[in-house]
Motif scaffolding. Structure first.
Motif, short mmCIF file in Angstrom:
data_model
loop_
_atom_site.label_atom_id
_atom_site.label_comp_id
_atom_site.label_asym_id
_atom_site.label_seq_id
_atom_site.Cartn_x
_atom_site.Cartn_y
_atom_site.Cartn_z
N UNK B 106 0.85 -1.20 0.00
CA UNK B 106 0.00 0.00 0.00
C UNK B 106 0.88 1.25 0.00
N UNK B 107 0.31 2.33 -0.48
CA UNK B 107 0.95 3.64 -0.34
C UNK B 107 -0.10 4.60 0.19
N UNK B 108 0.33 5.46 1.12
CA UNK B 108 -0.58 6.48 1.64
C UNK B 108 -0.02 7.82 1.23
N UNK B 109 -0.85 8.57 0.51
CA UNK B 109 -0.34 9.78 -0.14
C UNK B 109 -1.27 10.97 0.10
N UNK B 110 -0.74 12.16 -0.16
CA UNK B 110 -1.54 13.37 -0.12
C UNK B 110 -2.31 13.49 -1.44
N UNK B 111 -3.39 14.27 -1.44
CA UNK B 111 -4.30 14.23 -2.59
C UNK B 111 -3.75 14.84 -3.88
N UNK B 112 -2.77 15.75 -3.73
CA UNK B 112 -2.32 16.46 -4.93
C UNK B 112 -1.25 15.75 -5.73
N UNK B 113 -0.76 14.63 -5.23
CA UNK B 113 0.30 13.91 -5.95
C UNK B 113 -0.25 13.40 -7.28
N UNK B 114 0.59 13.39 -8.30
CA UNK B 114 0.09 12.90 -9.58
C UNK B 114 -0.02 11.38 -9.56
N UNK B 115 -0.90 10.89 -10.38
CA UNK B 115 -1.12 9.46 -10.50
C UNK B 115 0.19 8.74 -10.83
N UNK B 116 0.92 9.27 -11.80
CA UNK B 116 2.14 8.58 -12.24
C UNK B 116 3.22 8.59 -11.15
N UNK B 117 3.27 9.67 -10.38
CA UNK B 117 4.31 9.78 -9.35
C UNK B 117 4.21 8.63 -8.34
N UNK B 118 3.01 8.12 -8.12
CA UNK B 118 2.87 7.01 -7.18
C UNK B 118 3.56 5.77 -7.74
N UNK B 119 3.25 5.44 -9.00
CA UNK B 119 3.88 4.27 -9.60
C UNK B 119 5.40 4.43 -9.67
N UNK B 120 5.83 5.64 -9.97
CA UNK B 120 7.28 5.87 -10.05
C UNK B 120 7.94 5.66 -8.69
N UNK B 121 7.26 6.12 -7.64
CA UNK B 121 7.87 6.02 -6.31
C UNK B 121 7.97 4.58 -5.82
N UNK B 122 7.08 3.71 -6.30
CA UNK B 122 7.09 2.35 -5.77
C UNK B 122 7.73 1.34 -6.72
N UNK B 123 8.15 1.81 -7.90
CA UNK B 123 8.70 0.91 -8.91
C UNK B 123 9.92 0.15 -8.38
N UNK B 124 10.73 0.84 -7.54
CA UNK B 124 11.94 0.19 -7.03
C UNK B 124 11.60 -1.04 -6.17
N UNK B 125 10.36 -1.12 -5.70
CA UNK B 125 9.95 -2.30 -4.92
C UNK B 125 9.26 -3.33 -5.80
N UNK B 126 9.28 -3.10 -7.12
CA UNK B 126 8.62 -4.05 -8.02
C UNK B 126 7.11 -3.93 -7.99
N UNK B 127 6.59 -2.76 -7.59
CA UNK B 127 5.15 -2.57 -7.45
C UNK B 127 4.68 -1.43 -8.36
N UNK B 128 3.35 -1.37 -8.56
CA UNK B 128 2.78 -0.22 -9.28
C UNK B 128 1.35 0.01 -8.85
N UNK B 129 0.86 1.25 -9.13
CA UNK B 129 -0.54 1.59 -8.89
C UNK B 129 -1.25 1.45 -10.22
#
Ligand SMILES: Cc1cc2nc3c(=O)[nH]c(=O)nc-3n(C[C@H](O)[C@H](O)[C@H](O)COP(=O)(O)OP(=O)(O)OC[C@H]3O[C@@H](n4cnc5c(N)ncnc54)[C@H](O)[C@@H]3O)c2cc1C
Lengths: 342, 483
Positions: B106-129
């Motif tokens: 899971x990722x818990x984020x603030x509302x203004x983050x872009x959709x893509x930024x979430x996937x980019x931030x978790x890619x190093x863990x082999x995950x995506x949104x």
């Protein structure tokens, strides 16, 4: 008058007469709710309001009246090589579509194939004003208006009488296999959580009595390599999924008080005496929990004759205030017995 | 309280430069992605913390000022259209990641983050949104929640509603609702489902917990070129009937193919009446078998098939699809993007009817859409500088949406109602249903000051349209202006 019109008339009459209504599906749900103690409560059964309305397999959707038995729905989709992804419990082999929606329960594949909330695409509803309303529809994507169809799921009949619903179905896998291994709960916990982070064709996990069972689904081409991957290949009992789903597994027969724990994803849970499913996110323990970790939701069931009574923890105060207002928005005169509000 | 009193209090509650009131400076906020509709907001508030969001809501409540929440402003239905006497609560400065929980996925984020930024931030863990709207580099997760946005991969991975586990919501009344969490299944009415897809009408989403999935190990893309739009439409149902759920199944018709090809040189067959792009993902063995079966289905319907197993060729095939919208800008000065959804089985028929309707209105329509979900995006091409063309485009749009409702579908699959589809809503819902929606809104916002006037038409508006809920016909007065 068709059966839907009869139900509409009954709600309207009760509203005028200030009588309250308790909605029953097949009455198979293992709970007895508060209305047993109330007087002047009428039971409204959707049982006669039964039948599949539309099913086109290539649309991956089935629409049926709320009194349709779950077994009938499951058989209809199985005949077309499909399945109900939320695989709802059928206690005592019974249960209806409307009951499954009202109680919001999902089966063993919930973390992988989605919950009943995920599957519902549209409902037809009688609200407390005796109005017949349609929300959502039978298409996958629909954002016209608030998502009332999903709001109704789990509301235990407190928002209205579900007349019919459209739910998403999925192609059944070409092959399915249950494998198992004996281990401690702690070992099972570590392995299951590690698998969750990898793209494996798992559609069920269940730890009970020292054995971890895993269900693998997909083409044969996917299953064999997966067995190597998870390093489990002893053949297991394929009947366990249905038994756990319908609470017919011996584990449930052993105790008169049982608590269901809904655990946060990723939390450790390694009680050797528990039954642990859903990739470690749902566990059943005998008796009541002594203490609860943060974010754990507990619901305790007590055997009561051939059924169960249940007590649920109160909802957070602010949320409860808004839930009550939402109930009022659907049922301003309080016609429906509020099994959903407790 | 005087208006300046409200502004002074807002300024004091927000960081420096956190309140914009200058008439020129508010201009960039006057429209969202539906640029035909503009309004300059009275004030733009740019909070950086949840406390500041609460303060803005409190000050507005006390001053009886309406609030419109805005994410990135990419919405296509005017949902974030400002009010001239309202505060535009813009959340782009709240774009932090609060927690990535790799164990829980899971990722818990603030509302203004872009959709893509979430996937980019978790890619190093082999995950995506998973949900990936085409606007994903820009749109915010708060906006995605509000619109229940989809994307190219929702056939397999679902919409926003299937991938959001928890929300924190601030109501206009000043309450904070903590809904859901890391996958905890509670019983009873779950307000999470009221908020997702509610178009900013019920409250302000200030925190989102999303589900993350393991990145697929293997992908395969097939392109099928068809002689007729109808056979392409039928192939969509046939793939599903085979028991295959592709990760993505997109369709483009000839005008869209040509425009995309001119723009992006993706190597699409320019003469095909339609192409289907089918992406499969999963384990290597599974993808290989599925790819063979999809190829058979496509070929058995007369398609010419190209397939791509390597990442570079796959990207090349997707390039045309992804540039289809900008490509339209080249072939027409303006386009109007529709968003109806229909049962897959109706694709061939409805596409044929859309072509006939376009001829009737003397306008061109290009189709590029999420075929696997039955989610149409007819792009009506027009030139707003030609007198009457915008009105004709809008009238044609209304007819297309009517056709979708008639086919058993809906007027919006993923872009929302906003202000754009208020009239179309009169057709899809009857008076009692609309009244029920209004009562649900009032449960969260009794004062009616969160994004007023959007998403659900008033009953008066619908009856002015001359009748409601015309299930099997056309809009009563297609000649009427739709805004
Ligand atoms: C080129 C392009 C391609 C697109 N492709 C797709 C696509 O493939 N699929 C798709 O579904 N959509 C698509 N969209 C539409 C749009 O990007 C989505 O609707 C997106 O979710 C909007 O996000 P946003 O942050 O821009 O929201 P905004 O436009 O700022 O706001 C949209 C609505 O959400 C509300 N809102 C925003 N943030 C919050 C919050 N934190 N709390 C409460 N309410 C809030 C607003 O009040 C408004 O009603 C596309 C748009 C463009 C321009």
């Amino acid at each position: 008058m068709d059966s839907a019109e009869e139900l509409v008339a009954m709600v309207a009459d009760c509203r005028v007469a200030e009588r309250r209504i308790a909605i029953m599906g097949h009455g198979s749900k293992p709970r007895r709710v508060a209305w047993g103690h109330e007087t002047g409560v009428e039971e409204l059964s959707t049982r006669a309001h039964s039948g599949i309305l539309e099913y086109r397999p290539e649309e991956l959707v089935i629409t049926a009246q709320s009194g349709t038995p779950l077994a009938e729905l499951a058989d209809a989709v199985a005949a077309q090589g499909q399945l109900l992804p939320f695989d709802p419990p059928r206690f005592g082999g019974e249960g209806t579509l409307g009951g499954a929606i009202a109680s919001g329960l999902s089966g063993p594949a919930r973390p992988w194939r989605g919950s009943i909330h995920d599957a519902v695409l549209g409902v037809e509803l009688i609200n407390g004003l005796g109005e017949r309303l349609r929300f959502g529809g039978s298409v996958m994507k629909n954002v016209a208006g608030y998502d009332v169809s999903r709001l109704v799921v789990g509301s235990l009949g407190s928002l209205g009488v579900v007349l019919s619903a459209s739910v998403r179905v999925l192609p059944a896998p070409a092959a399915e296999e249950t494998v198992c291994t004996r281990c401690s709960a702690s070992e099972a916990d570590v392995r299951v959580r590690c698998w969750a982070r990898r793209p494996l064709p798992i559609t069920g996990t269940c730890y009970v009595d020292g054995t971890l069972s895993i269900r693998l689904s997909g083409g044969p081409a996917a299953i064999e390599p997966a067995k190597v991957d998870i390093a489990v290949d002893e053949s297991g009992d394929a009947g366990i999924w249905e038994a756990v789903r319908d609470r017919a597994h011996p584990f449930f027969g052993r105790n008169d008080v049982i608590t269901r724990l809904s655990l946060p994803r990723g939390a450790r849970f390694d009680d050797d005496d528990a039954l642990i499913e859903w990739g470690g996110t749902q566990a059943w323990i005998a008796g009541e929990p002594r203490s609860l970790a943060a974010n754990v939701y507990a619901e305790t069931f007590r055997r009561d004759g051939d059924g169960w009574t249940t007590s649920r923890p109160p909802v957070d105060g602010t949320v409860a205030k808004y839930v009550e207002r939402v109930r009022h928005a659907f049922d301003p005169d309080g016609v429906f017995v509020g099994a959903g509000s407790g | 309280m005087s208006d300046t009193g409200v502004l002074d209090r807002l300024r004091a509650a927000l960081p420096a430069q956190g309140l914009i009131t200058d008439r020129q400076a508010v201009r960039p906020f006057e429209t969202d992605g539906l640029t035909a509709i503009r309004e300059r907001p009275w004030a733009v508030a740019l909070p950086e913390t949840v406390d500041q969001v609460r303060a803005v809501l409190r000050i507005c409540r006390e001053g009886e000022v309406p609030v419109v929440t805005r994410g990135a402003g990419t919405g296509l239905s005017g949902g974030a259209r400002p009010l001239k006497d309202g505060v535009l609560l813009t959340l782009t400065k709240m774009r932090g990641i609060k927690e990535i929980d790799v164990d829980a996925c899971t990722a818990t984020v603030e509302p203004g983050i872009t959709n893509l930024a979430i996937s980019q931030a978790v890619a190093e863990h082999g995950l995506f949104y998973a949900p990936d709207p085409s606007s994903q580099i820009a749109c915010s997760i708060g906006g995605n929640v509000a619109e229940n946005s989809g994307g190219v991969h929702c056939l397999k991975y679902g919409l926003t509603v299937h991938n959001v586990l928890g929300l924190r919501v601030e109501t206009y009344e000043g309450d904070e609702l903590v809904l859901g969490g890391k996958g905890v299944d509670v019983l009873g009415v779950d307000l999470l489902y009221a908020i997702i897809g509610s178009e900013g009408m019920l409250g302000v989403v200030t925190e989102v917990t999303v589900k993350l999935l393991p990145l697929p190990v293997c992908k395969h893309v097939l392109l099928g070129a068809f002689d007729t739009v109808e056979t392409a439409g039928d192939a969509v149902g046939a793939i599903i009937a085979e028991g295959i759920v592709p990760a993505g199944l997109e369709m483009m018709d000839n005008p869209a193919i040509r425009a995309a090809e001119d723009f992006a040189n993706a190597g699409y067959p320019r003469d095909a009446a339609a192409i289907l792009l089918c992406e499969l993902d999963g384990t290597e063995a599974q993808v290989a078998t599925d790819a063979l079966r999809v190829r058979e289905v496509l070929e058995s319907r007369g398609a010419e098939v190209t397939s791509a197993a390597d990442a570079a060729t796959q990207e090349q095939l997707w390039k045309g699809r992804k540039s289809a919208f900008p490509a339209m800008g080249r072939i027409a000065p303006d386009y109007y993007c529709m968003d109806g959804t229909i049962p897959r089985g109706e694709l061939g028929r409805v596409l044929g009817d859309i072509g006939r309707l376009a001829d009737e209105y003397g306008l061109r329509v290009a189709n590029v859409f999420h075929a696997g979900d039955g989610n149409l995006h007819p792009l009506i091409l027009f030139d707003a500088n030609q007198p009457g063309e915008l009105e004709r485009a809008e009238a044609l749009g209304g007819r297309i949406l009517s056709r979708c409702v008639q086919a058993g579908g809906t007027v919006t699959g993923e872009h929302g109602v906003g202000v754009e589809k208020l009239d179309a809503m009169c057709e899809q819902f009857d008076a009692a249903e609309l009244a029920q929606f209004h009562r649900l809104k009032a449960a969260f916002d009794p004062a009616g000051r969160m994004n007023p006037g959007k998403a659900i038409p008033t009953l008066a508006r619908c009856s002015e349209l001359g009748g409601m809920h015309v299930h099997a016909g056309k809009l009563p007065h297609p000649e009427l202006e739709r805004f």
